[in-house]
Motif scaffolding. Structure first.
Motif, PDB file in Angstrom:
ATOM      1  N   UNK A 222       0.810  -1.294  -0.069  1.00  0.00           N
ATOM      2  CA  UNK A 222      -0.013  -0.033   0.196  1.00  0.00           C
ATOM      3  C   UNK A 222       1.122   1.369  -0.031  1.00  0.00           C
ATOM      4  N   UNK A 223       1.832   1.349   0.876  1.00  0.00           N
ATOM      5  CA  UNK A 223       2.803   2.552   1.062  1.00  0.00           C
ATOM      6  C   UNK A 223       3.488   2.815  -0.469  1.00  0.00           C
ATOM      7  N   UNK A 225       2.446   1.860  -3.331  1.00  0.00           N
ATOM      8  CA  UNK A 225       1.679   2.550  -4.404  1.00  0.00           C
ATOM      9  C   UNK A 225       1.449   3.925  -4.234  1.00  0.00           C
ATOM     10  N   UNK A 226       1.383   4.240  -2.861  1.00  0.00           N
ATOM     11  CA  UNK A 226       0.836   5.915  -2.694  1.00  0.00           C
ATOM     12  C   UNK A 226       2.191   6.587  -3.134  1.00  0.00           C
ATOM     13  N   UNK A 227       3.515   5.868  -2.820  1.00  0.00           N
ATOM     14  CA  UNK A 227       4.606   6.744  -3.170  1.00  0.00           C
ATOM     15  C   UNK A 227       4.697   6.763  -4.860  1.00  0.00           C
ATOM     16  N   UNK A 228       4.158   5.691  -5.522  1.00  0.00           N
ATOM     17  CA  UNK A 228       4.058   5.771  -6.992  1.00  0.00           C
ATOM     18  C   UNK A 228       3.018   6.803  -7.514  1.00  0.00           C
ATOM     19  N   UNK A 229       1.909   6.823  -6.752  1.00  0.00           N
ATOM     20  CA  UNK A 229       1.037   7.607  -7.102  1.00  0.00           C
ATOM     21  C   UNK A 229       1.288   9.296  -6.874  1.00  0.00           C
ATOM     22  N   UNK A 230       2.257   9.365  -5.841  1.00  0.00           N
ATOM     23  CA  UNK A 230       2.734  10.755  -5.827  1.00  0.00           C
ATOM     24  C   UNK A 230       3.891  11.107  -6.991  1.00  0.00           C
ATOM     25  N   UNK A 231       4.401  10.010  -7.277  1.00  0.00           N
ATOM     26  CA  UNK A 231       5.366  10.302  -8.510  1.00  0.00           C
ATOM     27  C   UNK A 231       4.586  10.488  -9.621  1.00  0.00           C
TER      28      UNK A 231
END
Length: 248
Positions: A222-223, A225-231
């Protein structure tokens, strides 16, 4: 604040992700998608992504390959970037994702863990250094995982194949199963509640080198994927993966 649609919101991984979004002030969950809406949610949940009216900055996908076409249709129509973490895609479906990235930014990885992506680099280095060793991959997951081998196991195998051009051997068995000289054995174990365990064994004459990664909870995915979303939210059209955000 980054507005998110979660595809696969009521699956086990989807529930972990939605909780992580609620706990992170940088994100807002505006809608979720699940093939079956069998429980009440604090956000708007839909059985088909094409029915969503809310606007989002990114879609994070932990679902099933059967939802891919509708998700790509919605993403293309609304120009919404994608973070795709679903596994089990066919080569045709992977090509669809690649083609889609020409029109919308796509971040795609079969494993969102920082540790696994470090392991991919270590596997590449080891394959170059130990090219004459026999190589076997063993992956272990919970008893409800539907695809085998895991997407992560295939990622590891592909890193090795890119270096050595060896053949894959899935689940060796039979009375004539002697190991071929240039192959990568890939084996899947399913049982209990194992989150995810991957081992790559380099077996040489009188010595063994083993690389291993064990996931102790789904929270790491989950964490990631959130890092990927910010990117991905401010990126130009293109195909991105963990190598673009993990410094190795």
């Amino acid at each position: 604040m980054i507005k998110v649609i979660v595809n696969g919101c009521l699956g086990k991984m989807g529930k972990v992700l939605t909780k992580s979004i609620f706990d992170d002030e940088a994100f807002e969950l505006v809608a979720g998608v699940s093939r079956e809406i069998n429980e009440t949610t604090s956000y708007n949940a839909y059985s088909n992504i094409l029915d969503i009216n809310e606007k989002a900055d990114v879609i994070i996908d932990f679902s099933n390959p059967t939802t891919l076409k509708d998700m790509l249709t919605y993403s293309k129509k609304t120009k919404t970037p994608l973070v795709i973490a679903t596994t089990g895609y066919t080569n045709e479906e992977l090509n669809m994702i690649s083609e889609h990235s020409k029109e919308v930014p796509v971040f795609h990885s079969s494993n969102m863990s920082l540790g696994v992506n470090l392991m991919l680099k270590l596997v590449e280095i080891s394959a170059k250094a130990l090219s004459n060793f026999d190589i076997e991959i063993i992956e272990k997951h919970h008893n409800r995982k539907v695809d085998a081998p895991s997407g992560t196991a295939l990622m590891l195998a592909n890193e090795i194949q890119a270096v050595l051009d060896n053949e894959f051997n899935f689940g060796r068995h039979g009375k004539n199963a002697k190991r071929k000289e240039n192959e990568i054995g890939i084996h899947a174990v399913r049982g209990g509640t194992i989150v995810g365990d991957h081992s790559v064994i380099f077996a040489g004459k009188d010595e063994i080198v083993e690389l291993n990664h064990t996931a102790l909870s789904k929270e790491i995915f989950a964490q990631g994927s959130l890092q990927a979303a910010k990117f991905i939210v401010n990126k130009e059209n293109g195909y991105y993966n963990m190598k673009d955000i993990v410094s190795l």
